[in-house]
Write an enzyme that holds these catalytic residues in place. Structure first.
Site, PDB file in Angstrom:
ATOM      1  N   GLU A  84       5.677   1.077  -2.476  1.00 12.06           N
ATOM      2  CA  GLU A  84       5.197   0.983  -3.861  1.00 12.06           C
ATOM      3  C   GLU A  84       6.348   1.111  -4.848  1.00 12.06           C
ATOM      4  O   GLU A  84       6.437   0.379  -5.840  1.00 12.06           O
ATOM      5  CB  GLU A  84       4.170   2.090  -4.147  1.00 12.06           C
ATOM      6  CG  GLU A  84       2.891   1.980  -3.344  1.00 12.06           C
ATOM      7  CD  GLU A  84       2.937   2.732  -2.025  1.00 12.06           C
ATOM      8  OE1 GLU A  84       4.014   2.789  -1.392  1.00 12.06           O
ATOM      9  OE2 GLU A  84       1.885   3.256  -1.618  1.00 12.06           O
ATOM     10  N   GLU A 106      13.293   3.208   5.355  1.00 10.51           N
ATOM     11  CA  GLU A 106      13.584   4.573   5.798  1.00 10.51           C
ATOM     12  C   GLU A 106      15.084   4.765   6.028  1.00 10.51           C
ATOM     13  O   GLU A 106      15.858   3.799   6.047  1.00 10.51           O
ATOM     14  CB  GLU A 106      12.779   4.856   7.077  1.00 10.51           C
ATOM     15  CG  GLU A 106      11.282   4.789   6.790  1.00 10.51           C
ATOM     16  CD  GLU A 106      10.403   5.090   7.985  1.00 10.51           C
ATOM     17  OE1 GLU A 106      10.908   5.110   9.138  1.00 10.51           O
ATOM     18  OE2 GLU A 106       9.190   5.312   7.756  1.00 10.51           O
ATOM     19  N   ASN A 110       8.564  -0.354   2.659  1.00 10.93           N
ATOM     20  CA  ASN A 110       9.221   0.952   2.812  1.00 10.93           C
ATOM     21  C   ASN A 110      10.538   0.774   3.565  1.00 10.93           C
ATOM     22  O   ASN A 110      10.663  -0.056   4.478  1.00 10.93           O
ATOM     23  CB  ASN A 110       8.308   1.988   3.467  1.00 10.93           C
ATOM     24  CG  ASN A 110       7.638   1.576   4.745  1.00 10.93           C
ATOM     25  OD1 ASN A 110       7.435   0.382   4.998  1.00 10.93           O
ATOM     26  ND2 ASN A 110       7.275   2.530   5.558  1.00 10.93           N
ATOM     27  N   CYS A 147       9.318   4.566  -0.433  1.00 11.72           N
ATOM     28  CA  CYS A 147       8.037   3.911  -0.158  1.00 11.72           C
ATOM     29  C   CYS A 147       8.000   2.480  -0.696  1.00 11.72           C
ATOM     30  O   CYS A 147       8.720   2.121  -1.638  1.00 11.72           O
ATOM     31  CB  CYS A 147       6.910   4.678  -0.819  1.00 11.72           C
ATOM     32  SG  CYS A 147       6.655   6.336  -0.172  1.00 11.72           S
ATOM     33  N   CYS A 149       1.456   7.822  -1.971  1.00  7.04           N
ATOM     34  CA  CYS A 149       1.813   9.251  -1.928  1.00  7.04           C
ATOM     35  C   CYS A 149       1.925   9.789  -3.356  1.00  7.04           C
ATOM     36  O   CYS A 149       1.942   9.027  -4.333  1.00  7.04           O
ATOM     37  CB  CYS A 149       3.119   9.455  -1.160  1.00  7.04           C
ATOM     38  SG  CYS A 149       4.589   8.997  -2.107  1.00  7.04           S
ATOM     39  N   CYS A 182       4.794   8.345  -5.525  1.00  6.92           N
ATOM     40  CA  CYS A 182       4.517   6.973  -5.989  1.00  6.92           C
ATOM     41  C   CYS A 182       3.459   6.971  -7.091  1.00  6.92           C
ATOM     42  O   CYS A 182       3.534   6.169  -8.026  1.00  6.92           O
ATOM     43  CB  CYS A 182       4.080   6.092  -4.827  1.00  6.92           C
ATOM     44  SG  CYS A 182       5.454   5.695  -3.719  1.00  6.92           S
TER      45      CYS A 182
HETATM   46  N1  THU Z   1       4.798   5.153   2.900  1.00  3.97           N
HETATM   47  C1  THU Z   1       4.780   4.144   1.980  1.00  3.97           C
HETATM   48  O1  THU Z   1       5.691   3.294   1.933  1.00  3.97           O
HETATM   49  N2  THU Z   1       3.738   4.083   1.125  1.00  3.97           N
HETATM   50  C2  THU Z   1       2.637   4.882   1.179  1.00  3.97           C
HETATM   51  O2  THU Z   1       1.708   4.694   0.407  1.00  3.97           O
HETATM   52  C3  THU Z   1       2.568   5.964   2.176  1.00  3.97           C
HETATM   53  C4  THU Z   1       3.795   6.188   2.973  1.00  3.97           C
HETATM   54  C5  THU Z   1       5.874   5.156   3.891  1.00  3.97           C
HETATM   55  C6  THU Z   1       6.894   6.250   3.786  1.00  3.97           C
HETATM   56  C7  THU Z   1       7.430   6.292   5.209  1.00  3.97           C
HETATM   57  O3  THU Z   1       8.406   5.261   5.352  1.00  3.97           O
HETATM   58  C8  THU Z   1       6.232   5.907   6.061  1.00  3.97           C
HETATM   59  O4  THU Z   1       5.320   5.272   5.189  1.00  3.97           O
HETATM   60  C9  THU Z   1       5.555   7.077   6.741  1.00  3.97           C
HETATM   61  O5  THU Z   1       5.315   8.107   5.851  1.00  3.97           O
END
Ligand code: THU
Length: 135
Positions: free
Chosen positions: A61, A50, A48, A59, A92, A95
């Site tokens: 995925e 941000e 991920n 994310c 999420c 994804c």
């Molecule tokens: N996130 C993911 O990368 N994958 C998931 O399956 C759930 C959430 C990330 C998004 C954000 O950077 C952090 O986790 C918190 O939500």
């Protein structure tokens, strides 16, 4: 969907755990790693990433899918999503929709405590909107 080979799961867990260390998470501090194997056994990873404009965060995925597609892959054997959360987290909604673009394949939710939960794209997103709906 039949259970995945144990060695495939553990290879993908190692790859997802490694890429998780590269996550850019100054806001949530929640690191996620994803490893996607294509039908030829090639592995593509994503973490991920941000952003200060929070909504632009992407994310793990979706980054793994983008890496695979950029390398010419589009038929997938399995995905592992790796965190240190218990129970292991699942993708999420956004994804799930992106994964469903590439059909149905096993998804393993894994964590650093050794927990493994096997599900699938169709189980995660039943009745998905898809290319078939555009015909
Ligand atoms: N996130 C993911 O990368 N994958 C998931 O399956 C759930 C959430 C990330 C998004 C954000 O950077 C952090 O986790 C918190 O939500």
């Amino acid at each position: 969907m039949k259970p995945l080979e144990q060695n495939v799961i553990e290879d993908l867990v190692v790859a997802a755990s490694r890429v998780r260390a590269a996550a850019h998470v100054p806001y949530s501090k929640f690191r996620v790693g994803a490893a996607l194997m294509d039908e030829d056994g090639e592995v593509y990873t994503g973490c991920n990433v941000e952003n200060a404009s929070y909504g632009l965060s992407v994310c793990a995925e979706r980054h793994a899918v983008a890496a695979a597609v950029a390398a010419g892959a589009s038929r997938f054997h399995a995905l592992v999503v790796f965190t240190n959360a218990s129970p292991p987290v699942s993708p999420c909604g956004a994804c799930r929709q992106v994964l469903s673009e590439f059909g149905n394949f096993p998804v393993i939710l894994a964590n650093s405590a050794g927990e493994r939960v096997q599900t699938s794209v169709e189980e995660l997103l039943p009745l998905a909107f898809s290319a078939a709906d555009l015909r």
